[in-house]
Each structure stands twice: as structure tokens, then as C-alpha cells.
Enzyme design. Sequence first.
Site, PDB file in Angstrom:
ATOM      1  N   PHE A 206    -107.707   9.112  40.344  1.00 37.51           N
ATOM      2  CA  PHE A 206    -109.028   9.692  40.065  1.00 37.51           C
ATOM      3  C   PHE A 206    -109.943   9.625  41.300  1.00 37.51           C
ATOM      4  CE2 PHE A 206    -108.688  10.258  35.588  1.00 37.51           C
ATOM      5  CZ  PHE A 206    -108.005   9.180  35.061  1.00 37.51           C
TER       6      PHE A 206
ATOM      7  N   ASP B  53    -122.028  27.211  42.979  1.00 38.24           N
ATOM      8  CA  ASP B  53    -121.795  27.374  41.535  1.00 38.24           C
ATOM      9  C   ASP B  53    -121.188  28.741  41.229  1.00 38.24           C
ATOM     10  OD1 ASP B  53    -122.591  24.934  40.747  1.00 38.24           O
ATOM     11  OD2 ASP B  53    -124.471  25.532  39.814  1.00 38.24           O
TER      12      ASP B  53
ATOM     13  N   SER C 222    -109.181  19.987  39.240  1.00 36.09           N
ATOM     14  CA  SER C 222    -110.431  20.498  38.692  1.00 36.09           C
ATOM     15  C   SER C 222    -110.376  22.002  38.477  1.00 36.09           C
ATOM     16  CB  SER C 222    -111.561  20.173  39.668  1.00 36.09           C
ATOM     17  OG  SER C 222    -112.732  20.873  39.312  1.00 36.09           O
TER      18      SER C 222
ATOM     19  N   ARG D 235    -119.836  26.716  30.956  1.00 38.20           N
ATOM     20  CA  ARG D 235    -118.744  25.816  31.270  1.00 38.20           C
ATOM     21  C   ARG D 235    -118.009  25.414  29.993  1.00 38.20           C
ATOM     22  NH1 ARG D 235    -120.294  27.454  35.321  1.00 38.20           N
ATOM     23  NH2 ARG D 235    -120.646  26.429  37.371  1.00 38.20           N
TER      24      ARG D 235
ATOM     25  N   ILE E 297    -114.313   8.980  34.190  1.00 38.27           N
ATOM     26  CA  ILE E 297    -113.044   9.325  33.528  1.00 38.27           C
ATOM     27  C   ILE E 297    -112.046   8.181  33.700  1.00 38.27           C
ATOM     28  CG2 ILE E 297    -111.191  11.033  33.354  1.00 38.27           C
ATOM     29  CD1 ILE E 297    -113.141  13.042  34.672  1.00 38.27           C
TER      30      ILE E 297
ATOM     31  N   LEU F 182    -109.402   3.875  49.594  1.00 38.58           N
ATOM     32  CA  LEU F 182    -108.000   4.305  49.672  1.00 38.58           C
ATOM     33  C   LEU F 182    -107.573   4.628  51.097  1.00 38.58           C
ATOM     34  CD1 LEU F 182    -107.413   6.601  46.552  1.00 38.58           C
ATOM     35  CD2 LEU F 182    -107.081   4.129  46.791  1.00 38.58           C
TER      36      LEU F 182
ATOM     37  N   LYS G  25    -109.802  19.815  46.265  1.00 38.27           N
ATOM     38  CA  LYS G  25    -108.868  19.619  45.159  1.00 38.27           C
ATOM     39  C   LYS G  25    -107.687  20.597  45.279  1.00 38.27           C
ATOM     40  CE  LYS G  25    -110.661  16.229  42.812  1.00 38.27           C
ATOM     41  NZ  LYS G  25    -109.933  14.965  42.594  1.00 38.27           N
TER      42      LYS G  25
ATOM     43  N   TYR H  17    -115.832  20.841  47.437  1.00 36.30           N
ATOM     44  CA  TYR H  17    -115.200  19.966  46.426  1.00 36.30           C
ATOM     45  C   TYR H  17    -113.966  20.662  45.864  1.00 36.30           C
ATOM     46  CZ  TYR H  17    -114.075  18.105  41.879  1.00 36.30           C
ATOM     47  OH  TYR H  17    -113.376  17.613  40.789  1.00 36.30           O
TER      48      TYR H  17
ATOM     49  N   TYR I 151    -109.221  19.420  35.126  1.00 35.79           N
ATOM     50  CA  TYR I 151    -110.249  19.195  34.112  1.00 35.79           C
ATOM     51  C   TYR I 151    -111.264  20.312  34.174  1.00 35.79           C
ATOM     52  CZ  TYR I 151    -108.889  14.428  35.505  1.00 35.79           C
ATOM     53  OH  TYR I 151    -108.218  13.304  35.895  1.00 35.79           O
TER      54      TYR I 151
ATOM     55  N   SER J 167    -118.150   2.988  44.893  1.00 39.85           N
ATOM     56  CA  SER J 167    -119.216   3.811  45.515  1.00 39.85           C
ATOM     57  C   SER J 167    -119.998   4.574  44.451  1.00 39.85           C
ATOM     58  CB  SER J 167    -118.596   4.813  46.501  1.00 39.85           C
ATOM     59  OG  SER J 167    -117.720   5.681  45.805  1.00 39.85           O
TER      60      SER J 167
ATOM     61  N   ARG K 195    -127.601  27.103  42.192  1.00 40.36           N
ATOM     62  CA  ARG K 195    -127.151  26.047  43.114  1.00 40.36           C
ATOM     63  C   ARG K 195    -126.034  26.609  43.977  1.00 40.36           C
ATOM     64  NH1 ARG K 195    -124.756  20.704  40.333  1.00 40.36           N
ATOM     65  NH2 ARG K 195    -123.327  22.286  39.502  1.00 40.36           N
TER      66      ARG K 195
HETATM   67  C1  WQD Z   1    -122.559  22.403  34.895  1.00 34.40           C
HETATM   68  C2  WQD Z   1    -123.548  23.546  34.687  1.00 34.40           C
HETATM   69  C3  WQD Z   1    -124.731  24.074  36.706  1.00 34.40           C
HETATM   70  C4  WQD Z   1    -126.900  20.250  36.910  1.00 34.40           C
HETATM   71  C5  WQD Z   1    -118.235  19.554  37.185  1.00 34.40           C
HETATM   72  C6  WQD Z   1    -117.806  18.417  38.046  1.00 34.40           C
HETATM   73  C7  WQD Z   1    -116.522  18.728  38.730  1.00 34.40           C
HETATM   74  C8  WQD Z   1    -115.500  19.314  37.789  1.00 34.40           C
HETATM   75  C9  WQD Z   1    -116.064  20.479  37.030  1.00 34.40           C
HETATM   76  C10 WQD Z   1    -114.001  17.573  37.091  1.00 34.40           C
HETATM   77  C11 WQD Z   1    -123.549  24.537  35.855  1.00 34.40           C
HETATM   78  C12 WQD Z   1    -125.684  23.539  35.634  1.00 34.40           C
HETATM   79  C13 WQD Z   1    -126.058  21.293  36.573  1.00 34.40           C
HETATM   80  C14 WQD Z   1    -128.295  20.418  36.776  1.00 34.40           C
HETATM   81  C15 WQD Z   1    -127.942  22.633  35.932  1.00 34.40           C
HETATM   82  N1  WQD Z   1    -115.052  18.352  36.862  1.00 34.40           N
HETATM   83  N2  WQD Z   1    -126.571  22.459  36.083  1.00 34.40           N
HETATM   84  N3  WQD Z   1    -128.767  21.609  36.293  1.00 34.40           N
HETATM   85  O1  WQD Z   1    -120.679  21.936  38.690  1.00 34.40           O
HETATM   86  O2  WQD Z   1    -119.397  22.629  36.603  1.00 34.40           O
HETATM   87  O3  WQD Z   1    -118.674  20.639  37.975  1.00 34.40           O
HETATM   88  O4  WQD Z   1    -117.220  19.992  36.335  1.00 34.40           O
HETATM   89  O5  WQD Z   1    -113.284  17.514  37.993  1.00 34.40           O
HETATM   90  O6  WQD Z   1    -116.044  17.518  39.249  1.00 34.40           O
HETATM   91  O7  WQD Z   1    -118.811  18.209  39.014  1.00 34.40           O
HETATM   92  O8  WQD Z   1    -120.733  20.544  36.578  1.00 34.40           O
HETATM   93  O9  WQD Z   1    -122.558  19.458  35.367  1.00 34.40           O
HETATM   94  O10 WQD Z   1    -122.878  19.958  37.827  1.00 34.40           O
HETATM   95  O11 WQD Z   1    -122.837  21.846  36.179  1.00 34.40           O
HETATM   96  O12 WQD Z   1    -128.404  23.708  35.504  1.00 34.40           O
HETATM   97  O13 WQD Z   1    -129.126  19.507  37.081  1.00 34.40           O
HETATM   98  O14 WQD Z   1    -124.857  23.005  34.627  1.00 34.40           O
HETATM   99  O15 WQD Z   1    -125.328  25.147  37.423  1.00 34.40           O
HETATM  100  O16 WQD Z   1    -123.797  25.823  35.339  1.00 34.40           O
HETATM  101  P1  WQD Z   1    -119.900  21.555  37.493  1.00 34.40           P
HETATM  102  P2  WQD Z   1    -122.310  20.360  36.517  1.00 34.40           P
END
Ligand code: WQD
Length: 345
Positions: free
Chosen positions: A86, A300, A130, A236, A17, A65, A158, A154, A182, A39, A297
Amino acid sequence: MRRTLSTALVTGGAGFIGSHTCVELLEHGFEVIVADDYSNSSPEVFTRTQKVAGRFLGAVYRIDLRDRRALSAVFERHPVDVVVHFAAKKEIGESVRNPVTYYDVNVGGTLALLSAMEEHGVRRLVFSSSCSIYGEAERMPLTEADPARPTNPYAASKWTCEQILADVCRRSEDWSVLSLRYFNPAGAHPSGLLGEAPRGAPGNVMPYMAQVAAGRLEQLEVFGGDYATSDGTGIRDYIHVMDVAEAHRLALEHLADRTGLRVFNLGLGSGTSVLELVAAFRRASGRPIPYRIVPRRPGDVTALVADPTAVARAWGWRATRDVAAMCRDAWRFTRLNPAGYAVGR
Ligand code: WQD
């Protein structure tokens, strides 16, 4: 007379981003200074950022930082008007496995930044927050008034940062802070030069799926097929990274409107399940995306969908790019950069 904010320090400017936001700010005449520890990205991003924007970055500093001396030196060298923050670790699954690192980097880094800003009289900040702070919410879509119930380190890091910012703004009336929550940024710059290329195997679904489509990863593991959703997979609100970058430029243009902390959800306002995303990516790439359903996971939640009304009312802006555009742009970037930014990798 509104003081125009002209010099922006972008922390994490080499990231997904961050790099797209740097392009947007450069294209709109800002002087952009970047601090990043590389990183989760590489210096190659800066070459591309400048090529896409057609302008040079003011300076790039490879710093952590939490290194207060190095950070202070940046403020001493440049007339920073505003900080876009960010720099953070952002993978939910990883945060469950490494909570201390997530608090140290995300909260510790923010505290170090706020100290340096205090020390150098910089009181304007756009903070990268987030949607994950909402946790497992009952009803969708989510507004900024919905309670924060983080379910992973995480998200908790935030939310902690937002509470720190609220305290800072309560104590001193001269701070102006915008916290942008976001939802799920995805996609890539339409040039194909910038995109999401984390180091190592991606933790997020879109870059992982893109690597499967490109044949660099074998199959997508779908985390959970038993959620209370139409097809059992997580929902999502995916928002194009170009829309997220635009929103950050608008944030800088509105920061000077007033002091205090304001919070806005950044999302498209519609939900997409993992299997719907797989279908969309298949259409965009023309590639099969083999997958298998595996257990959920940890950390989640079932669904996160934004109500984007508040930012539309405040700035007259909405995200416009749909999931098909996100998949198309993400696929173009992956196809043109199969090894991400490791030039010649
Ligand atoms: C999305 C969906 C998983 C990986 C992200 C960022 C976080 C924040 C919010 C900004 C979920 C599924 C994922 C995979 C899967 N953004 N999934 N297989 O966890 O919503 O968070 O958006 O700040 O920083 O990390 O995103 O893409 O990991 O997961 O099935 O290999 O996809 O369970 O439903 P998440 P994600």
C-alpha cells in the site's frame, strides 16, 4: 497441495486502507508484519488495529521502503510469504504540485520492494493500484481492458508500477501478482476506532467533508461545477474501505491459484457526484455541510465508475456497502476522533 500463505508483509499498514486490511488479515488468521514510515498516519493506529482484531501484529517497522538495508532486514527476520503493498503517496492534487516526490516514493519505493523480494525469494504480491490510471475516459463503466491514460503524476506513478510488474512477470514465470485498481475508498471501520485521518488538511473529499461536518474546517470547496455531469460536479465510484479490505484478503487466498499478473477493478459499480455525496453526508451526520463551487482541480477528470464484473467472476465477490454506509461510518469515526489519531490532540 496449495501452499497456504500465512505471513503477509503489509507496507503502508498504518494508512487508511492498510490498517483496515491488517484487521481483516488478522481476523482471518494471517501473521501480519507492517512496514510504514508514518508519514501519513501514526503508531496509535497499531494499538487500535490490534484492539479491533483482537490479535497482535507480528511486528511493526518504521521504515522508508527506499531504505534497502532496512527493508532487507525485515525479510531476513520474518518468513514472508506474500507482500501487500500500500505504501505510497495518493493525493492527486498534491501530485500535480510535487511530481518528483510522487515518482520517487511511489515508483522508487516499489522498485526497492521488488529488489528485496527478488533477493529473498518472495514472489507473491498484491499491489495497490488506482482507477485514476484510466484518466479522462469517454465511456463508463470502465473495465480492466480500457486503456490507461493517466492525467496526473499520481496516476502515472501507479501506471508505471503496473508496467514494471508486467515486465517482472513476463521475465520470470514464478511471480504471482494481483494489481487492484481501487476506485474511491471511503468510510471507516464500524467500531469507530479506525478511519481516514490523514496528517494535515485532507486532500480527499470524504475526510474533508467529515471535518467540515465536525466544525473543524469551515466549508467544502467543490472543485468544478462545470463538468458534463447531471449537476456539473465530478462523479466517482466510492467503495467502502471494509469492502476494499475484504477484497485484499480474497486476493491473498487467490494469489496461489496461478502465476503472472492479473488486474482487477475494485468499485461499487455506481457513480456519485460531489453534490450527491454532500447530500448523503448531510443525511448521515445531520450537520449542514457549507460549500462553495470553485474552479476545477488540475489533474481531475469528469467521471470514474467501475465495471466490477471481472472480480465478481473470478472470486464470486462484490462490494456490498453503499454510500450511505460509507458516510455513516466515516461520520462515526470523525465524531469519536475529532483530532484523528492524535490521541488527546
Ligand atoms: C473526489 C471528487 C474532486 C476534494 C482518490 C484518491 C486516489 C485514488 C482515487 C485510490 C473529485 C472532488 C475533492 C475536495 C472536491 N484512490 N473534491 N473537493 O481525486 O478521485 O482520487 O480516489 O487509490 O488515491 O486520491 O479523490 O476525494 O480527492 O476527489 O470537490 O476538497 O471530489 O474534484 O471530483 P480522487 P478525491
